[in-house]
Design an enzyme around this catalytic site. Structure first.
Site, PDB file in Angstrom:
ATOM      1  N   TYR A   1      18.380  29.269   7.833  1.00  0.00           N
ATOM      2  CA  TYR A   1      17.263  29.976   8.462  1.00  0.00           C
ATOM      3  C   TYR A   1      17.451  30.094   9.966  1.00  0.00           C
ATOM      4  O   TYR A   1      17.805  29.124  10.635  1.00  0.00           O
ATOM      5  CB  TYR A   1      15.944  29.249   8.181  1.00  0.00           C
ATOM      6  CG  TYR A   1      15.405  29.523   6.797  1.00  0.00           C
ATOM      7  CD1 TYR A   1      15.078  30.815   6.391  1.00  0.00           C
ATOM      8  CD2 TYR A   1      15.223  28.479   5.898  1.00  0.00           C
ATOM      9  CE1 TYR A   1      14.588  31.054   5.114  1.00  0.00           C
ATOM     10  CE2 TYR A   1      14.721  28.719   4.625  1.00  0.00           C
ATOM     11  CZ  TYR A   1      14.407  30.018   4.240  1.00  0.00           C
ATOM     12  OH  TYR A   1      13.920  30.257   2.983  1.00  0.00           O
TER      13      TYR A   1
ATOM     14  N   LYS B   1       0.846  -1.207   0.000  1.00  0.00           N
ATOM     15  CA  LYS B   1       0.000   0.000   0.000  1.00  0.00           C
ATOM     16  C   LYS B   1       0.879   1.253   0.000  1.00  0.00           C
ATOM     17  O   LYS B   1       2.093   1.156   0.237  1.00  0.00           O
ATOM     18  CB  LYS B   1      -0.899  -0.026   1.243  1.00  0.00           C
ATOM     19  CG  LYS B   1      -0.123  -0.080   2.548  1.00  0.00           C
ATOM     20  CD  LYS B   1      -0.980  -0.593   3.697  1.00  0.00           C
ATOM     21  CE  LYS B   1      -0.215  -0.475   5.010  1.00  0.00           C
ATOM     22  NZ  LYS B   1      -0.896  -1.170   6.107  1.00  0.00           N
TER      23      LYS B   1
HETATM   24  C1  LIG Z   1      -0.110  -1.959   6.797  1.00  0.00           C
HETATM   25  C2  LIG Z   1      -0.669  -3.271   7.179  1.00  0.00           C
HETATM   26  C3  LIG Z   1       0.160  -4.393   7.296  1.00  0.00           C
HETATM   27  C4  LIG Z   1       1.664  -4.304   7.241  1.00  0.00           C
HETATM   28  O1  LIG Z   1       2.112  -3.757   8.470  1.00  0.00           O
HETATM   29  P1  LIG Z   1       3.656  -3.486   8.806  1.00  0.00           P
HETATM   30  O2  LIG Z   1       3.645  -3.044  10.207  1.00  0.00           O
HETATM   31  O3  LIG Z   1       4.109  -2.423   7.876  1.00  0.00           O
HETATM   32  O4  LIG Z   1       4.378  -4.758   8.607  1.00  0.00           O
HETATM   33  C5  LIG Z   1      -0.442  -5.615   7.519  1.00  0.00           C
HETATM   34  N1  LIG Z   1      -1.787  -5.711   7.664  1.00  0.00           N
HETATM   35  C6  LIG Z   1      -2.604  -4.652   7.585  1.00  0.00           C
HETATM   36  C7  LIG Z   1      -4.065  -4.824   7.772  1.00  0.00           C
HETATM   37  C8  LIG Z   1      -2.078  -3.394   7.365  1.00  0.00           C
HETATM   38  O5  LIG Z   1      -2.882  -2.324   7.319  1.00  0.00           O
END
Ligand SMILES: *Cc1c(COP(=O)(O)O)cnc(C)c1O
Length: 369
Positions: A269, A60
């Site tokens: 800055y 994702k």
């Molecule tokens: C993002 C997500 C994962 C992966 O999690 P990590 O902590 O990045 O390994 C797995 N399952 C779900 C439902 C998620 O939303």
């Protein structure tokens, strides 16, 4: 009657612009070097650690910012069969790579507005609510179910589950998600128990609970399929992962200018840095607009052939100043590496490893080695 177009001129101008942009390359001034061997080694290590379970991959947020299409290509080659995206746009982004080859689950489920795309997609929704179950029920198409085991984010409550609810549905994964797998408190065990109870009430083909950190909690948490994300990309959320997980993404930037600071010269800055002695500094073509946020001001480290080049003063939007005391030979046009080991960079900046990896900006060009 088809309305007559006012003029064809703007299109021609646009085409001419595209053509000239294609003809004249503009080399990047900052990029992210991505290590394919490290990504694949991380997936293999997590698959190994998952024991009897197979490891999938969370891709994702554009593969946690690294480029979902490249990540999916490399992990398909490595033998990964299950991918997780957040929404249908992300499913579509990789569909030509995954269709007929791997399973893709859409974690945010399916809204009415998604149905026309979802019904012809090879990806399946993870149904999170009773409304979503009703919406999908008559489709006769596969889906996954998310059980809320105590995180209270997305998912069906165990109290609402019964086998009749899912009559006629073809459910692949009955899954849940751990809220605190990076910690050793009681919540992991509580969620394991709630999930296990929920599984009796959801007809399913496969089970899945663990994210990256969950894999390190041991075999009770592995079920049929694990869903690592962060650790694939070099994140280390538990000490058990430190020995096997390799860094995947390394930001790099070009030196735009080298100058010498004299005693009492101010830099950047708000003059957060004032020179106590004469020394050279370099100004880099990267800044917080690239995801290298101001938490790295006075704290971040760049390197050139192992030599340490600390960040001096405030990180600007497009520029960073580094100390060249240990590398006075560097000059305009040279490139330096950013120390972006996620665990160390998280400690330096106060940002989470997730924010660090997903926050790398779109202005940085990405290339795989
Ligand atoms: C993002 C997500 C994962 C992966 O999690 P990590 O902590 O990045 O390994 C797995 N399952 C779900 C439902 C998620 O939303």
């Amino acid at each position: 009657m088809i309305p007559k177009r006012r003029s064809t001129k703007p299109d021609k101008v646009i085409i001419a612009r595209f053509m000239s942009e294609e003809e004249i390359a503009i080399p990047a001034t900052a990029s992210v070097k991505l290590d394919r061997a490290a990504l694949v080694a991380n997936w293999n290590a997590l698959n190994e650690m998952s024991g009897k379970a197979k490891a999938g991959a969370a891709v994702k947020a554009n593969g946690y910012g690294l480029g979902a299409r490249d990540v999916v290509r490399h992990l398909l080659d490595a033998g990964c069969d299950d991918f997780f995206v957040a929404n249908w746009q992300e499913a579509r982004e990789i569909e030509d790579l995954t269709a007929g080859k791997a399973s893709v689950s859409v974690l945010n489920g399916v809204r009415d507005a998604d149905m026309s795309f979802a019904l012809q997609s090879s990806a399946k929704p993870v149904l999170n609510s009773l409304d979503q179950v009703n919406r999908w029920q008559s489709s006769n198409r596969p889906c996954d179910i998310m059980i809320n085991s105590g995180m209270n984010r997305l998912g069906l409550n165990v109290a609402d589950l019964n086998l009749e609810l899912f009559a006629g549905m073809s459910i692949d994964l009955a899954m849940s998600h751990l809220a605190s797998a990076d910690e050793d408190g009681p919540q992991n065990g509580e969620q394991l128990a709630a999930y296990t109870a929920g599984l009796d009430l959801v007809p399913h083909q496969r089970t899945s609970l663990a994210n990256s950190a969950g894999i390190a909690l041991g075999s009770e948490y592995h079920f049929d399929l694990t869903r690592p994300g962060l650790a694939l990309y070099g994140g280390i959320q538990r000490p058990e992962l430190a020995a096997v997980i390799r860094q995947v993404a390394m930001p790099q930037a070009e030196i735009l200018q080298v100058r010498t600071l004299h005693i009492d010269d101010k830099l950047g800055y708000n003059a957060r840095y004032v020179a106590k002695q004469e020394h050279p500094v370099a100004i880099l073509a990267m800044g917080y607009a690239d995801g290298y946020l101001r938490g790295f001001s006075d704290r971040g480290i760049f390197r050139h052939e192992g030599r340490e080049l600390p960040v001096l003063g405030r990180v600007s939007m497009d520029l960073i100043a580094i100390d060249l005391t240990s590398a006075p030979d560097l000059k305009e046009g040279d490139w330096v590496d950013c120390d972006y080991d996620l665990l160390a960079a998280s400690a330096q900046s106060g940002l989470s490893q997730y924010e660090l990896i997903t926050g790398l900006g779109s202005r940085l060009s990405r290339y795989w080695v």
